[in-house]
Write a protein that holds these residues in place. Structure first.
Motif, PDB file in Angstrom:
ATOM      1  N   GLN A  60       0.835  -1.199   0.000  1.00  0.00           N
ATOM      2  CA  GLN A  60       0.000   0.000   0.000  1.00  0.00           C
ATOM      3  C   GLN A  60       0.870   1.249   0.000  1.00  0.00           C
ATOM      4  O   GLN A  60       1.876   1.319   0.697  1.00  0.00           O
ATOM      5  CB  GLN A  60      -0.903   0.019   1.219  1.00  0.00           C
ATOM      6  N   SER A  62      -0.992   4.459  -0.614  1.00  0.00           N
ATOM      7  CA  SER A  62      -1.943   5.571  -0.641  1.00  0.00           C
ATOM      8  C   SER A  62      -1.807   6.480   0.578  1.00  0.00           C
ATOM      9  O   SER A  62      -2.184   7.653   0.511  1.00  0.00           O
ATOM     10  CB  SER A  62      -3.365   5.037  -0.732  1.00  0.00           C
ATOM     11  N   LYS A  65       0.139   9.657  -0.250  1.00  0.00           N
ATOM     12  CA  LYS A  65      -0.430  10.641  -1.174  1.00  0.00           C
ATOM     13  C   LYS A  65      -1.368  11.564  -0.407  1.00  0.00           C
ATOM     14  O   LYS A  65      -2.553  11.327  -0.323  1.00  0.00           O
ATOM     15  CB  LYS A  65      -1.188   9.936  -2.304  1.00  0.00           C
ATOM     16  N   SER A  74       0.281  13.488  -6.920  1.00  0.00           N
ATOM     17  CA  SER A  74      -0.956  13.352  -7.679  1.00  0.00           C
ATOM     18  C   SER A  74      -0.748  13.618  -9.166  1.00  0.00           C
ATOM     19  O   SER A  74      -1.578  13.246  -9.986  1.00  0.00           O
ATOM     20  CB  SER A  74      -2.015  14.303  -7.139  1.00  0.00           C
ATOM     21  N   SER A  78      -0.285   6.628 -11.468  1.00  0.00           N
ATOM     22  CA  SER A  78      -0.323   5.766 -10.292  1.00  0.00           C
ATOM     23  C   SER A  78       0.464   4.472 -10.483  1.00  0.00           C
ATOM     24  O   SER A  78       0.900   3.861  -9.511  1.00  0.00           O
ATOM     25  CB  SER A  78      -1.774   5.445  -9.930  1.00  0.00           C
TER      26      SER A  78
END
Length: 111
Positions: A60, A62, A65, A74, A78
């Motif tokens: 992971q 995320s 971000k 961003s 991805s």
């Protein structure tokens, strides 16, 4: 038997700038995963053992971000960020197999 082709590309200065930015973002994710692992191994391991939980070893990314702290992540595809987390996981699985040492922070080097 031919498996693939190798091509040399010559990016323009603008393309080179974008590619270097993408490489830097991937390195940021990899280094963040290394630092997160170090944190869990040193501090959180003692407190998580009391609750019966253990630090997760996953891909992971995320949580890194954040729209205010890291808005530049961003702007990057991805797939590149996911690849940084996958490279960290691959290095960690090599460590568990006894083929290499623990993943360490990647330094920026080269042009």
């Amino acid at each position: 038997m031919q498996i693939g082709n190798c091509f040399r590309c010559y990016p323009t200065p603008a393309q080179e700038k974008v590619l270097l930015q993408w490489i830097g973002c991937q390195r940021f994710i990899y280094n963040a995963k290394v630092q997160e692992d170090r944190y869990f191994r040193t501090f959180a391991r003692k407190s998580l053992q009391h609750t019966g939980q253990f630090a997760a070893i996953d891909q992971q990314y995320s949580q890194f971000k954040h729209p205010e702290l890291t808005p530049w992540l961003s702007e990057v595809p991805s797939q590149l960020l996911r690849n940084g987390a996958a490279k960290w996981m691959q290095a960690y699985s090599r460590f568990f197999a006894g083929l290499a040492g623990r993943p360490t922070i990647q330094a920026k080097y080269g042009k």
